[in-house]
Design a protein around this motif. Structure first.
Motif, PDB file in Angstrom:
ATOM      1  N   LEU A   1     -11.464 -16.916  78.882  1.00  0.00           N
ATOM      2  CA  LEU A   1     -11.403 -17.948  77.853  1.00  0.00           C
ATOM      3  C   LEU A   1     -12.358 -17.622  76.706  1.00  0.00           C
ATOM      4  O   LEU A   1     -13.322 -16.879  76.868  1.00  0.00           O
ATOM      5  N   TYR A   2     -12.070 -18.219  75.558  1.00  0.00           N
ATOM      6  CA  TYR A   2     -12.937 -18.068  74.399  1.00  0.00           C
ATOM      7  C   TYR A   2     -13.804 -19.313  74.237  1.00  0.00           C
ATOM      8  O   TYR A   2     -13.492 -20.379  74.782  1.00  0.00           O
TER       9      TYR A   2
ATOM     10  N   ALA B   1      -5.815 -24.540  81.251  1.00  0.00           N
ATOM     11  CA  ALA B   1      -6.798 -24.730  80.188  1.00  0.00           C
ATOM     12  C   ALA B   1      -6.020 -24.875  78.889  1.00  0.00           C
ATOM     13  O   ALA B   1      -5.445 -23.907  78.390  1.00  0.00           O
TER      14      ALA B   1
ATOM     15  N   GLY C   1      -5.264 -21.450  77.068  1.00  0.00           N
ATOM     16  CA  GLY C   1      -6.234 -20.833  77.969  1.00  0.00           C
ATOM     17  C   GLY C   1      -5.631 -20.315  79.254  1.00  0.00           C
ATOM     18  O   GLY C   1      -6.348 -19.879  80.153  1.00  0.00           O
TER      19      GLY C   1
ATOM     20  N   TYR D   1     -11.554 -27.228  75.363  1.00  0.00           N
ATOM     21  CA  TYR D   1     -10.355 -27.182  76.192  1.00  0.00           C
ATOM     22  C   TYR D   1     -10.226 -28.488  76.966  1.00  0.00           C
ATOM     23  O   TYR D   1     -11.206 -29.206  77.181  1.00  0.00           O
TER      24      TYR D   1
ATOM     25  N   ASN E   1      -7.630 -18.702  68.794  1.00  0.00           N
ATOM     26  CA  ASN E   1      -8.928 -18.178  69.208  1.00  0.00           C
ATOM     27  C   ASN E   1      -9.441 -17.201  68.156  1.00  0.00           C
ATOM     28  O   ASN E   1      -8.710 -16.788  67.263  1.00  0.00           O
TER      29      ASN E   1
END
Length: 425
Positions: free
Chosen positions: A391-392, A371, A375, A396, A308
Motif C-alpha cells: 500500500l501507499y 483496502a 489497495g 483507506y 497513488n
C-alpha cells in the motif's frame, strides 16, 4: 472452387448458345496442432480460413482437447488463415493449399493481458441538432455512419499482443469484470452514450473497488458531465466546453501516457464528422490533463487519474474523442501507452494487517478484506488473519465482507513506510 475454363468461339449472326461445364478444382484439407509457446501444452482454439482475393470467410473449425484441428475441403488456392485461442495472441498467415493434405502447426504466445471491451458504438443513422440548456443551437445534426471505434481498438490491441473479449452493455456481467486485467468502454462517435443507469452504476462500483478503466468516446463527456458520481468518480471531469476543438495536442509530455513507450507529438488530426467526435473537457483537481486541444488549450482531450503517487501506472484514462477519428498512427501509439500505464503493477512500502472474527464461528476463513480505494484485497485464513502489503501512504477504508455475514469497515491513515498491525474487524 473450379478449374479455369477458356475456349475460343465464333459469334454467329442471331442467337448463340454456348454452354460451359465447369470442372471442380482439386481440393485438400489443412490440418495441424495448436500449442502454447511457453508451456507447449495443446490449446483449444478456432481456425478461420479466408479467401485471399476478396477476404470472404470460406470455412472455420476448432481444435480438440489435444490441440489438433482439420478443416473441411479447401479448393486449391491461397488462403489467409487466422488462428485464435483464449488468452493468447492470434496468428494470421497466408497458406497455399496445393495438395490433398497440408500440415501446419501453430504456436501461440500468451497475451500481455486480457482486456474486456464493452461495445457502445452506434449504427448508422442521424444525430439530431444539439442545443444547450437555454435552447440555443450548439451543433447542427448530421447523418452518421456505423462506428468503427471498437473494430479499430480490437485490431490495435490484438496487434499489440493483448487478448480481447467484446461484449455489449446488455450482455456483460459486471461481477465478471474483475476476471480481466482491464475494462475498456468504447462509445466511439455515438451521441447517446452509456444510456443505461445500471451500467453506469456498475462502472462507478468497479473503479471505486480499484478496477482499471479506459473510457473512450467523443460525446461521453458532454452526455455525463453533470451526472454527479459518474462524472467525478469515472470521468474525473464535470465541465464541458466544446465539440469541434481542433487537433489533439500534448499537455504533459513527460507523463507516461504521452511518452512510454511511444513519444506522442502535437498536431494530431482528428477527422471531425459531427459533434460525436470530440469533447473539450476540464479535468477535476484529482486528475491530470495529459492531452489537450489546439483551439481549446485549457481543456482536455486525454484525462488520467492515478490514486497513488507512483507515476509508472494508474487507474483511469479517458479519451474524450472518437478513437476511429484520430489519425491511425497516433491512435495506435496512444492506445499502447495508455494500456501499458493502466496495466503496470505498482507496490508501495506500507501495509495493513489484522484479524477478522466471525461471531460464533470457530472457522474465520474466507472473509474478503479490501483496502479501498485501489489497495487490493485478500482473504482471511482459518484463524481470521489477513495482510494487505504494497500500500501507499494515504487514507483507506479497510472493509471485510462474506456472504451471509454483516459487513465491517474501519478507516485507516498510513504514513510513508508504515506497517500498521492490529486492524481487527
Amino acid at each position: 472452387g473450379y478449374l479455369h475454363f477458356e475456349q475460343a468461339m465464333f459469334l454467329n449472326y442471331g442467337p448463340n448458345t454456348f454452354d460451359v461445364a465447369m470442372v471442380a478444382a482439386p481440393s485438400g484439407v489443412l490440418t495441424g496442432l495448436i500449442t502454447d509457446s511457453v508451456t507447449a501444452e495443446p490449446l483449444q482454439g478456432i481456425v478461420r480460413v479466408y479467401r485471399s482475393d476478396n477476404s470472404a470467410l470460406y470455412t472455420e473449425t476448432t481444435s480438440d482437447a489435444s490441440g489438433v484441428f482439420t478443416t473441411s475441403a479447401l479448393p486449391y488456392f491461397t488462403y489467409n488463415v487466422v488462428v485464435r485461442a483464449s488468452h493468447h495472441v492470434p496468428v494470421t498467415i497466408a497458406i497455399e493449399i496445393n495438395e490433398p493434405v497440408v500440415e501446419k502447426d501453430f504456436v501461440l504466445d500468451p497475451t500481455n493481458g486480457d482486456i474486456l471491451v464493452i461495445d457502445d458504438n452506434a449504427k448508422a443513422g442521424f444525430a439530431a441538432d444539439k442545443f444547450d440548456e437555454k435552447g440555443q443551437l450548439i451543433s447542427a445534426g448530421y447523418a452518421t455512419e456505423e462506428d468503427k471505434a471498437v473494430t479499430n481498438l480490437v485490431n490495435d490491441l490484438e496487434f499489440l499482443g493483448y487478448g480481447v473479449t467484446v461484449q455489449t452493455m446488455g450482455t456483460t456481467v459486471p461481477a465478471d469484470w474483475s476476471l480481466y486485467d482491464l475494462l475498456l468502454v468504447s462509445s466511439g462517435a455515438n451521441v447517446t452514450t452509456l444510456d443505461d443507469a445500471a451500467f453506469r452504476t456498475a462502472m462507478i462500483n468497479y473503479v471505486t473497488a480499484g478496477g482499471h478503466l479506459l473510457l473512450e468516446g467523443g460525446e461521453v463527456g458532454y452526455d455525463h458531465y453533470s451526472t454527479g458520481a459518474f462524472a467525478s468518480t469515472v470521468m474525473h471531469t464535470n465541465d464541458w466546453n466544446s465539440d469541434q476543438s481542433g487537433t489533439l495536442e500534448v499537455a504533459a509530455p513527460t507523463h507516461y501516457v504521452m511518452s512510454v513507450p511511444n513519444v506522442i507529438g502535437g498536431g494530431n488530426a482528428i477527422t471531425y464528422s459531427g459533434y460525436g467526435d470530440q469533447d473539450a473537457m476540464t479535468p477535476l483537481a484529482d486528475a491530470v490533463m495529459v492531452g489537450t486541444w489546439s483551439t481549446y488549450p485549457t481543456d482536455a482531450s486525454v484525462i488520467c487519474y492515478d490514486p497513488n503517487p507512483a507515476p509508472a501506472g494508474g487507474q483511469i484514462v479517458f479519451f474524450t474523442f472518437n478513437y476511429a477519428a484520430l489519425e491511425a498512427g497516433c491512435a495506435a501509439n496512444l492506445l499502447e501507452n495508455a494500456v501499458q500505464w493502466l496495466l503496470t503493477p505498482e507496490f508501495g512500502g506500507c501495509s495493513v494487517s489484522g484479524r477478522v472474527d466471525l461471531a460464533g464461528s470457530s472457522d474465520d476463513s474466507g472473509v474478503l478484506v479490501e483496502a479501498i480505494p485501489n489497495g487490493g484485497s485478500t482473504y482471511t485464513d482459518a484463524a481470521g488473519n489477513y495482510s494487505l502489503p504494497g500500500l501507499y501512504a494515504g487514507n483507506y477504508t479497510i472493509r471485510a465482507s462474506k456472504a451471509a455475514w454483516s459487513i465491517a469497515s474501519t478507516p485507516v491513515t498510513l504514513a510513508e513506510g508504515q506497517q500498521l498491525a492490529g486492524v481487527n474487524l
